[in-house]
Enzyme design. Structure first.
Site, PDB file in Angstrom:
ATOM      1  N   CYS A 249      72.185  73.028  36.590  1.00  0.00           N
ATOM      2  CA  CYS A 249      72.118  73.591  37.876  1.00  0.00           C
ATOM      3  C   CYS A 249      70.335  73.900  37.843  1.00  0.00           C
ATOM      4  O   CYS A 249      69.798  74.656  37.312  1.00  0.00           O
ATOM      5  CB  CYS A 249      72.684  74.736  38.075  1.00  0.00           C
ATOM      6  SG  CYS A 249      72.121  75.709  39.737  1.00  0.00           S
TER       7      CYS A 249
ATOM      8  N   TYR B 229      75.559  76.110  52.288  1.00  0.00           N
ATOM      9  CA  TYR B 229      76.550  75.165  52.078  1.00  0.00           C
ATOM     10  C   TYR B 229      76.847  74.806  53.567  1.00  0.00           C
ATOM     11  O   TYR B 229      78.114  74.396  54.038  1.00  0.00           O
ATOM     12  CB  TYR B 229      77.850  75.939  51.569  1.00  0.00           C
ATOM     13  CG  TYR B 229      77.558  76.106  49.933  1.00  0.00           C
ATOM     14  CD1 TYR B 229      77.745  74.869  48.915  1.00  0.00           C
ATOM     15  CD2 TYR B 229      77.334  77.098  49.359  1.00  0.00           C
ATOM     16  CE1 TYR B 229      77.555  75.129  47.807  1.00  0.00           C
ATOM     17  CE2 TYR B 229      76.889  77.374  48.114  1.00  0.00           C
ATOM     18  CZ  TYR B 229      77.238  76.159  47.080  1.00  0.00           C
ATOM     19  OH  TYR B 229      77.197  76.422  45.713  1.00  0.00           O
TER      20      TYR B 229
ATOM     21  N   HIS C 242      74.105  70.139  39.463  1.00  0.00           N
ATOM     22  CA  HIS C 242      73.757  70.592  40.725  1.00  0.00           C
ATOM     23  C   HIS C 242      72.422  70.592  40.821  1.00  0.00           C
ATOM     24  O   HIS C 242      71.658  71.161  40.272  1.00  0.00           O
ATOM     25  CB  HIS C 242      74.012  72.273  40.613  1.00  0.00           C
ATOM     26  CG  HIS C 242      75.481  72.560  40.690  1.00  0.00           C
ATOM     27  ND1 HIS C 242      76.000  74.143  40.653  1.00  0.00           N
ATOM     28  CD2 HIS C 242      76.745  72.159  40.763  1.00  0.00           C
ATOM     29  CE1 HIS C 242      77.222  74.153  40.559  1.00  0.00           C
ATOM     30  NE2 HIS C 242      77.932  72.777  40.796  1.00  0.00           N
TER      31      HIS C 242
ATOM     32  N   ASP D 221      72.814  70.403  45.815  1.00  0.00           N
ATOM     33  CA  ASP D 221      73.227  72.030  45.800  1.00  0.00           C
ATOM     34  C   ASP D 221      72.518  72.818  46.985  1.00  0.00           C
ATOM     35  O   ASP D 221      72.097  71.897  48.021  1.00  0.00           O
ATOM     36  CB  ASP D 221      72.810  72.412  44.545  1.00  0.00           C
ATOM     37  CG  ASP D 221      73.470  73.860  44.093  1.00  0.00           C
ATOM     38  OD1 ASP D 221      74.630  74.253  44.947  1.00  0.00           O
ATOM     39  OD2 ASP D 221      73.076  74.383  43.067  1.00  0.00           O
ATOM     40  N   HIS D 222      72.777  73.931  47.095  1.00  0.00           N
ATOM     41  CA  HIS D 222      72.331  74.530  48.327  1.00  0.00           C
ATOM     42  C   HIS D 222      71.173  73.786  49.122  1.00  0.00           C
ATOM     43  O   HIS D 222      70.249  73.366  48.907  1.00  0.00           O
ATOM     44  CB  HIS D 222      71.519  75.972  47.825  1.00  0.00           C
ATOM     45  CG  HIS D 222      72.333  76.691  46.910  1.00  0.00           C
ATOM     46  ND1 HIS D 222      71.869  77.982  46.441  1.00  0.00           N
ATOM     47  CD2 HIS D 222      73.856  76.619  46.460  1.00  0.00           C
ATOM     48  CE1 HIS D 222      72.753  78.356  45.797  1.00  0.00           C
ATOM     49  NE2 HIS D 222      73.870  77.921  45.871  1.00  0.00           N
TER      50      HIS D 222
ATOM     51  N   HIS E  31      78.086  76.936  33.917  1.00  0.00           N
ATOM     52  CA  HIS E  31      77.129  77.034  35.052  1.00  0.00           C
ATOM     53  C   HIS E  31      76.042  78.244  34.581  1.00  0.00           C
ATOM     54  O   HIS E  31      76.269  79.417  33.991  1.00  0.00           O
ATOM     55  CB  HIS E  31      77.582  77.568  36.397  1.00  0.00           C
ATOM     56  CG  HIS E  31      76.678  77.551  37.688  1.00  0.00           C
ATOM     57  ND1 HIS E  31      75.480  78.495  37.673  1.00  0.00           N
ATOM     58  CD2 HIS E  31      76.425  76.708  38.494  1.00  0.00           C
ATOM     59  CE1 HIS E  31      75.053  78.281  38.732  1.00  0.00           C
ATOM     60  NE2 HIS E  31      75.305  77.146  39.165  1.00  0.00           N
TER      61      HIS E  31
HETATM   62  C1  DNO Z   1      76.405  78.974  43.794  1.00  0.00           C
HETATM   63  C2  DNO Z   1      77.181  78.190  42.818  1.00  0.00           C
HETATM   64  C3  DNO Z   1      77.715  79.104  42.001  1.00  0.00           C
HETATM   65  C4  DNO Z   1      78.800  78.371  40.857  1.00  0.00           C
HETATM   66  C5  DNO Z   1      79.268  79.426  39.861  1.00  0.00           C
HETATM   67  C6  DNO Z   1      80.134  78.514  38.967  1.00  0.00           C
HETATM   68  O1  DNO Z   1      76.072  78.449  44.918  1.00  0.00           O
HETATM   69  O2  DNO Z   1      76.404  77.089  42.028  1.00  0.00           O
HETATM   70  O3  DNO Z   1      78.520  80.306  42.735  1.00  0.00           O
HETATM   71  O4  DNO Z   1      79.679  77.999  41.973  1.00  0.00           O
HETATM   72  O5  DNO Z   1      78.460  79.930  39.201  1.00  0.00           O
HETATM   73  O6  DNO Z   1      80.952  79.356  38.509  1.00  0.00           O
END
Ligand code: DNO
Length: 355
Positions: free
Chosen positions: A234, A323, A263, A309-310, A196
């Site tokens: 990401c 989340y 992500h 993602d978020h 990531h």
């Molecule tokens: C945040 C996530 C990160 C991710 C870590 C992977 O929302 O994308 O916390 O889980 O960086 O190790």
């Protein structure tokens, strides 16, 4: 691609029953949350978690994260023991159907924001990072949203001091040392490691970061060439770095077979410095072109895992920041639409779709 959804295990307020009803979601991205960093995961707990998911018709092929102990990142102490434990975790997970492990190599802080509940014009709230607020944070007496429970101020101070003696090059060397020992186990078991990127993608408090840009990723893949050494693309993390060309990176690393996990989320730049806030996934709501990112992935043969993602907190939900259920479910649906359109258009030979 396989659409997945992050699920924080049985203590998550969002149930597998809810997740399975989101159109197109085939699996969950989860972890064991009660193992101290560096420890070996209990095989019976991994088996039970996988069974729970399967009973609800969901796969558990992606783990996020198997966290990396700070001794490994710093290259000191009990690093070899922790690496051996990490390798053992890969073997255990592989035995229970896991195909991809998302991890990060960020010293101390995985991600940083200055606001966990920024109120947006439409009444929703989301995570945000203000360069101005961040400049006011006192590194010797740290209080950071989301991190105050993980470390005491004095623990944080100690860790930051330890990292100040470590250069970027050294951190990179430690990452390569780790991967040189883990990737052979992945080659053996068929598990893909998906690093990531740094979030945000720049150095914080004078401590180094090493996965912030295309040049960093090129160096990482050159150092450990196995395709099992790959990336979690990401978009929100890399995209916060305004000089990162996310569409170009999506195209390049998908073509190289390095994007094992994506992500996908949007952010909006909120000033001329580094500030940004997290928005809904839809392209016009933020600063990243989500359609071009998806087109670039599809055009270049991406066949990894995706998760929205978020999300924001919307419709009165008071979910774990980033989340909650609703906005991520909307995100999954939107992303499914982009993928379906891109796949059909490209299959028909539409040569203008995707870089
Ligand atoms: C945040 C996530 C990160 C991710 C870590 C992977 O929302 O994308 O916390 O889980 O960086 O190790």
């Amino acid at each position: 691609m396989k659409m997945t959804f992050r699920w924080y295990g049985e203590s998550d307020s969002i149930s597998l029953d809810s997740i399975r009803q989101i159109p197109g979601v085939r699996g969950v991205v989860t972890a064991l949350y009660d193992v101290p960093v560096g420890g070996v995961w209990k095989e019976s707990s991994v088996a039970a978690l996988a069974r729970l998911c399967r009973e609800k018709g969901l796969e558990m092929e992606v783990i996020e994260s198997v966290p990396v102990h700070e001794d490994i990142k710093m290259g000191c102490g009990r690093r070899d023991e922790y690496i051996a434990n990490y390798a053992e975790n890969i073997r255990i997970l592989a035995r229970h159907g896991v195909r991809c492990v998302c991890y990060n190599f960020m010293p101390v802080f995985d991600w940083l924001r200055t606001d966990m509940h920024r109120v947006n014009a439409d009444g929703s709230n989301s995570l945000a990072y203000s360069a101005e607020d961040f400049a006011r944070v006192d590194p010797d007496n740290l209080h950071l949203p989301g991190w105050d429970e993980s470390y005491t101020p004095s623990q944080l101070k100690g860790l930051l001091e330890a990292y100040r003696g470590i250069s970027r090059e050294k951190l990179f060397e430690n990452l390569v040392y780790f991967l040189e020992r883990i990737i052979p186990v992945c080659d053996e078991t068929g598990v893909k490691m998906a690093i990531h990127p740094d979030d945000p993608p720049w150095n914080v408090f004078g401590i180094p970061r090493t996965v912030s840009s295309e040049a960093d990723l090129d160096a990482l893949f050159a150092a450990v060439p196995s395709k099992n050494n790959g990336l979690t693309l990401c978009t929100g993390s890399l995209g916060a770095g305004r000089s990162n060309d996310i569409v170009g990176m999506a195209a390049k690393y998908a073509a190289q077979g390095r994007v094992h996990f994506a992500h996908l989320r949007n952010i909006k730049y909120t000033d001329d410095a580094d500030s940004f806030c997290e928005t809904g996934h839809y392209t016009p709501d933020g600063s990243l072109d989500m359609a071009e990112i998806v087109f670039a992935l599809v055009r270049n043969g991406f066949d990894g895992y995706v998760r929205p993602d978020h999300g924001r907190n919307i419709w009165g939900e008071d979910g774990k920041p980033g989340y909650g259920l609703y906005d991520r479910a909307l995100g999954a649906t939107y992303l499914n639409g982009l993928f379906e359109a891109a796949e059909k258009l490209i299959a028909r030979g539409a040569d203008k779709v995707g870089k």
